[in-house]
Design an enzyme around this catalytic site. Structure first.
Site, PDB file in Angstrom:
ATOM      1  CG  ASP A   1     -13.525   9.231  -8.534  1.00 32.39           C
ATOM      2  OD1 ASP A   1     -14.187   9.878  -9.361  1.00 32.39           O
ATOM      3  OD2 ASP A   1     -13.236   9.656  -7.401  1.00 32.39           O
TER       4      ASP A   1
ATOM      5  CD  GLU B   1      -9.061  -0.277  -0.963  1.00 35.50           C
ATOM      6  OE1 GLU B   1      -8.439   0.139   0.017  1.00 35.50           O
ATOM      7  OE2 GLU B   1     -10.290  -0.198  -1.067  1.00 35.50           O
TER       8      GLU B   1
ATOM      9  CB  CYS C   1     -15.357 -10.005  -4.574  1.00 33.23           C
ATOM     10  SG  CYS C   1     -13.779  -9.669  -3.791  1.00 33.23           S
TER      11      CYS C   1
ATOM     12  CD  GLU D   1      -4.495  -4.848   3.051  1.00 31.67           C
ATOM     13  OE1 GLU D   1      -5.555  -5.095   2.427  1.00 31.67           O
ATOM     14  OE2 GLU D   1      -3.995  -3.713   3.127  1.00 31.67           O
TER      15      GLU D   1
ATOM     16  CG  HIS E   1     -18.082 -10.811   1.140  1.00 30.40           C
ATOM     17  ND1 HIS E   1     -16.854 -11.039   1.689  1.00 30.40           N
ATOM     18  CD2 HIS E   1     -18.968 -11.559   1.856  1.00 30.40           C
ATOM     19  CE1 HIS E   1     -16.969 -11.905   2.694  1.00 30.40           C
ATOM     20  NE2 HIS E   1     -18.245 -12.227   2.816  1.00 30.40           N
TER      21      HIS E   1
ATOM     22  NE  ARG F   1      -4.271  -1.549   2.075  1.00 25.81           N
ATOM     23  CZ  ARG F   1      -5.391  -1.181   1.446  1.00 25.81           C
ATOM     24  NH1 ARG F   1      -5.482   0.034   0.945  1.00 25.81           N
ATOM     25  NH2 ARG F   1      -6.397  -2.018   1.338  1.00 25.81           N
TER      26      ARG F   1
END
Length: 880
Positions: free
Chosen positions: A635, A578, A848, A567, A846, A534
């Site tokens: 976005d 994400e 997904c 993660e 979730h 990240r």
């Protein structure tokens, strides 16, 4: 092959045919009343008829939908409103106060009264058998004789004989026949005055409508037809189109004569189809095209009788014309007025809609196998390209295509040996008509009729896109695919076709990888796997994707799997969302300096002074391509010119309106300035900008530009060069790298041939119009919940009460993006599942699977508090 003689076709005026004509006229009359009631209303503000536009709460509909609904109301004998005194012109739409049943009875009774002893009152009839083709004067001569005797049967027989004969119609209404044309309005009015059945009120209304129509057509021609003619030059056809229009306008007002055109067209089409199928009639006689020019001038082709009996066969004939003939017809129509093009467009649209709603389709009986719908779609394509040709075209400003290096190896690749060679390796297929016309849809900045009006929603509803995609990619020679007519499909349907294409490409790459691992002993890696941190997401992603792009760009077309180091989340779609969001947040950060941000438009543009290398911009392009390829919404906030450039068009002055609105306004004022430009403005062909550090830099638009003043004569050149520099030259390095990355992923997809730039933006960015009521309608429930549960009712009341920002946060929390997919939130399948009894735990999701795990909280207040906290502080992934 022998030709049937047209002389054997006759149209006896018998009582049976008259009854048939009257029934059709009655049906048409009622359907038109229903149509006007749905579109205009009855004028009564207190109307309670749910089928009337004047009724409170009535949902407005477009003309195509109203025509379909009118047909349905006619079939069920629905209620018709009485005319209201406040409704102007209501006598024309509602000539009586009877119900539908009364109107039927009245019309049929009137027919029976007029049948009595008619033949005994008439002198011997004239057959005009010596007439083998028609001119405008000949039609008016026969019409005058018929009006004098009050017997139109001779004219009906002549129309039947000529309009049912291909040879007769080809020779009719020709410019070289030297016919006298009543050009002046006074001559036409004098001739029209002979019709004794018209009362004075109808004459006044007709004259007023003629004047309005002439003014409207003149305005439309100045924008469309004149522009098309100046660009293409006049399209020469031997038929006098204006004469045909005058004849139709005169004759179609008589219902008995109108029926003769319908029957003649039914007789004509089988012979024309045989000519076009087995004989090269157009090659030997280009005037054969006159048949289609003349028939399409009939303004009643959209009526139910034509749609049911004649138009299916006629469209089938038109679709069999050779490509040069189709192109010539398209060029001719492009010079018509907007109203004339719209009339033809609505005719074919209504035929498609009428056929679709009149039949039932499923996976065994496809709409692709319906000859009528297919032929009408092909004919609609001609009108679509006429609409493009007649619009505002820009065929000059095209981006330079980067050619791929040719492979010198003559050995067959593993893909070719396995039948997996890429059919579209050199880009998307080109429509033959588009190539013949020398234009692309992308070249049209502003069509005469908005592109959206060519979309047929009933067809989209019944189209089996998986089958249609198979026909498009594999079986295009023997099966028709509506993706060859993408203008008729909405963005949602086309995105489904793109989804199938992407999935098949993924499976193909997976299969090739597996076979390579067996044949060459390579390590099996069927997916595009990215493992990133990240805190170093750009560096990690850039290194990995750059390595893949250099070694084997085809790996970018594998299914994407993202893993965040440390993660536990398994990527079924949500982790990728994400990843895309974090990459974009980082790269669009103004502190990095890759893009500039306009506070007024909220849009980003490439920074011409950026210090970042091309690899960074290539990464952005790859990310946009991967988002489309993996069905993710991003976005991003680019002006429309970016998507036009991605599709192959350069930016021009008009594109500055949304990308650089302040500059656009200044240049527009320069072009419109009426004073002395050189003395008052004191501008030269040298412009200045500020770089990344705020220092001024200058650029000469022309050599020695600082010594060339901008004048009234060269200001257009100045504006064009200024826009060229801002949108193209100054960002050439950055944009080429960006486009290269985008094309690494999308170059083999049908993206360019299916989508317009505004639709590509919708694919990438989704829609910001969030209709949560549509989402509520399509949400499914699991684990014991259902839509009538207390907790579910409380949940939706809470969500609907959220602010717009909180709604976006909720959508981001549940689906991984704050945008709606193509087609709106109603296309999003969200699941709300029970996650135990009342607890202090927060809701989880979730992303997904667009699933929300919601505990059964005891109170609505607790539900709102827990939900707001969950959507506000959500970040990261774990295993539940």
């Amino acid at each position: 092959m022998c030709r049937y003689s047209a002389s054997i076709v006759c149209f006896p005026v018998t009582s049976c045919l008259n009854v048939l004509y009257r029934k059709r006229a009655a049906a048409k009359h009622l359907i038109e009343r229903y149509f006007r009631q749905l579109t205009e209303g009855c004028g009564n503000g207190a109307c309670t008829n749910e089928f009337c536009a004047s009724c409170l709460g009535f949902q407005p509909m477009d003309n195509n939908a109203a025509a379909v609904r009118a047909l349905e109301l006619y079939k069920i004998n629905a209620k018709l409103c009485d005319p209201h005194p406040s409704k102007k012109g209501i006598s024309a739409a509602f000539p009586d106060n009877h119900s539908a049943k009364d109107t039927h009875a009245a019309l049929m009774g009137d027919h029976e009264r007029k049948m009595t002893d008619k033949d005994d009152l008439l002198p011997p009839r004239e057959d005009f058998r010596e007439v083998h083709y028609l001119t405008e004067d000949k039609v008016y001569e026969i019409l005058s004789i018929c009006e004098g005797k009050r017997d139109y049967s001779p004219l009906i027989r002549v129309i039947g004989r000529i309009f049912s004969s291909a040879d007769g119609l080809v020779q009719s209404f020709r410019k070289d026949q030297g016919q006298h044309k009543p050009h002046t309005k006074e001559q036409r009015k004098a001739h029209q005055g002979k019709d004794e059945d018209k009362d004075e009120d109808e004459k006044e209304r007709s004259t007023a409508m003629d004047q309005e129509s002439e003014e409207s057509e003149a305005s439309a021609s100045s924008r469309g037809a004149a522009a098309a003619e100046s660009r293409l030059g006049p399209v020469e056809v031997s038929v006098d189109v204006e004469a045909v229009r005058r004849v139709y306008a005169r004759l179609l007002s008589n219902e008995t004569i109108e029926a003769a055109f319908l029957n003649a067209l039914v007789y004509l089409t089988p012979h024309v189809e045989l000519d076009l199928t087995y004989l090269d009639v157009y090659d030997t006689n280009p005037d054969y095209l006159n048949i289609f020019v003349i028939v399409m001038e009939n303004s009643n082709l959209h009526s139910p009788e034509y749609l049911e009996m004649a138009m299916p066969l006629f469209c089938k004939c038109m679709s069999k014309l050779p490509l040069p003939a189709l192109a010539k017809l398209t060029r001719l129509w492009s010079q018509y007025s907007i109203e004339q093009i719209r009339r033809m467009m609505e005719t074919f649209q209504q035929l498609i809609t009428f056929t679709v709603i009149s039949n039932e389709y499923d996976s065994e009986h496809l709409v692709n196998d319906d000859d009528c719908v297919v032929a009408a779609a092909k004919c609609l394509k001609l009108v679509f390209y006429a609409n493009v040709l007649g619009g505002d075209l820009d065929t000059d400003h095209n981006e330079d295509e980067e050619e791929e290096p040719a492979s010198e190896s003559s050995e067959l690749t593993l893909q070719e040996l396995l039948g997996e060679e890429r059919r579209n390796k050199k880009g998307p297929r080109i429509d033959p008509l588009e190539k013949e016309l020398g234009i692309r849809t992308l070249d049209c900045r502003q069509p005469l009729i908005p592109f959206e009006e060519f979309v047929n929603e009933p067809l989209n509803d019944v189209l089996e896109m998986d089958k249609d995609f198979t026909f498009f990619k594999v079986d295009s020679e023997s099966k028709f695919s509506f993706q060859t007519c993408p203008f008729i499909l909405n963005a949602c349907t086309k995105s489904l076709g793109l989804y199938y294409d992407n999935r098949i490409s993924m499976y193909s790459e997976r299969r090739i990888t597996a076979l390579y691992s067996l044949v060459q002993g390579q390590q099996l890696n069927p997916y595009l796997r990215l493992k990133v941190r990240r805190d170093h997401i750009i560096d990690d992603a850039l290194v990995r994707l750059e390595m893949i792009a250099m070694e084997n760009p085809a790996d970018l077309r594998k299914q994407l799997f993202v893993e965040f180091e440390g993660e536990q989340g398994v990527d079924e779609g949500g982790v990728s969302k994400e990843f895309f969001q974090l990459v974009l947040e980082e790269m669009f950060n103004p502190d990095i300096g890759m893009f500039t941000y306009d506070e007024s438009t909220k849009l980003f543009w490439f920074n011409p002074s950026s210090l970042e290398n091309e690899a960074q911009f290539t990464l952005i392009g790859i990310v946009l391509g991967l988002a489309i390829y993996n069905n993710c919404i991003l976005d991003v906030h680019f002006p429309m010119v970016v998507y036009r450039k991605l599709m192959g068009k350069k930016g021009t002055y008009l594109d500055l309106a949304d990308s650089h609105p302040v500059l656009y306004q200044s240049l527009k004022e320069l072009l419109e300035y009426e004073g002395n430009v050189e003395e008052d403005m004191m501008i030269t062909f040298q412009i200045s900008q500020t770089d990344l550090f705020g220092d001024p830099i200058t650029y000469d638009l022309k050599e020695h530009g600082d010594k060339i003043p901008v004048t009234m004569e060269n200001r257009k050149e100045f504006v064009s060069l200024y826009a060229e520099y801002i949108l193209n030259k100054s960002v050439e390095r950055q944009f080429k790298a960006f486009r290269r990355g985008f094309q690494m992923v999308t170059n083999e997809s049908p993206l360019k041939c299916l989508f317009r730039p505004e639709e590509v933006e919708l694919l990438i960015c989704g829609s910001r119009n969030l209709d949560f009521y549509a989402l509520e309608e399509t949400t499914e429930y699991d684990g014991g919940y259902h839509k009538d549960c207390r907790i579910i009712k409380d949940f939706w009341e809470t969500v609907h009460s959220f602010s717009d920002e909180d709604k976006r946060l909720f959508l981001q929390f549940t689906t991984g993006t704050d945008r709606a997919p193509v087609g709106g939130l109603g296309k999003l399948k969200m699941i709300i599942a029970k996650n135990g009894p009342d607890t202090d735990r927060l809701p989880t999701s979730h992303t997904c699977f667009n699933a929300l795990l919601l505990p059964e909280y005891d109170t609505k207040e607790k539900l709102k508090e827990r939900l707001l906290k969950a959507i506000t502080y959500a970040k990261g992934f774990g295993m539940l």
